[in-house]
Enzyme design. Sequence first.
Site: not given
Length: 311
Positions: A226, A274
Amino acid sequence: MPVNVFFAAGPEHWPDYRIPLQNALAATGVDAVLADRAEDPAAVDYIVYSPGGIIADFTPFTRCKAVLNLWAGVEKIVGNATLTQPLCRMVDPAMTESMVEWVVGHALRHHLGMDRDIRSPAPHWDQISPPIARERPVAMLGMGALGQACAQALAALNFPVTGWSRTAKEVPGIPCLHGEAGLEAVLRQAQIVVTLLPRTAETENLLDARRLGWLPRGAFIINPGRGPLIDDDALLAALDAGQIAHATLDVFRVEPLPPDHSFWAHSGVTVTPHVAASTKPVTAAGVVAENIRRAEAGEPLLYLVDRARGY
């Protein structure tokens, strides 16, 4: 009477998930009706959800027995006050495989110094021999399903891997520490750090200036977990000072990463969009269907989220 399953993960995902979910539900023997809209929310038995989906208020779904998230992270939904139903996160075996491949690939890239040859703009003949894997300690921050799988894969290549989590964990073949003292001990010996923690109030800015300073000079950071796990400004300062040799980042506080962000132009940062691991429809559908089967049979749900911990 069939159970009603509402696919609320968004219209862009419906074409990819419709048939895999129908097949997976049929394979479990559950008599289910799957739809991408809920004409009567009070008749819905299960909600298949993803962040950014089409539900913000769960109050009308009075009969719903569980909300089944398609992504591993639940930080965008766990604090929703209207969500009173059980919430399950996604642990997809194919997503785990993808994460292992991405983490191992970038760990080996930094370990072997591959950028030195790949990025060199001119002929060179620098015969720099890297250490062997057992001479390169790795810290795995986060020992959930993804962290354990990545730790064990790196250990199988002879990297000495030490795991860290906020609470005590026992993982076969991987020594694990926990708590603040454990974090300092893990970081002080790590030449490669991989962050695979969930985002919570306790993990935000976990790698700040002080903790980055615990690392041996020239360490590498790999973050597919994250974005907020790392203090961006502290990381940039550590890179500029040579404390951190390079950071490979797949997740960010704002996504897509803004074009003017300093990470794009910094020679010590690799940005990936990502892509380290994503949920795969066929295998994820099997996890969703199995949880519905379990709930209908009165069995415990898989991957039930602890609201107090946030994951």
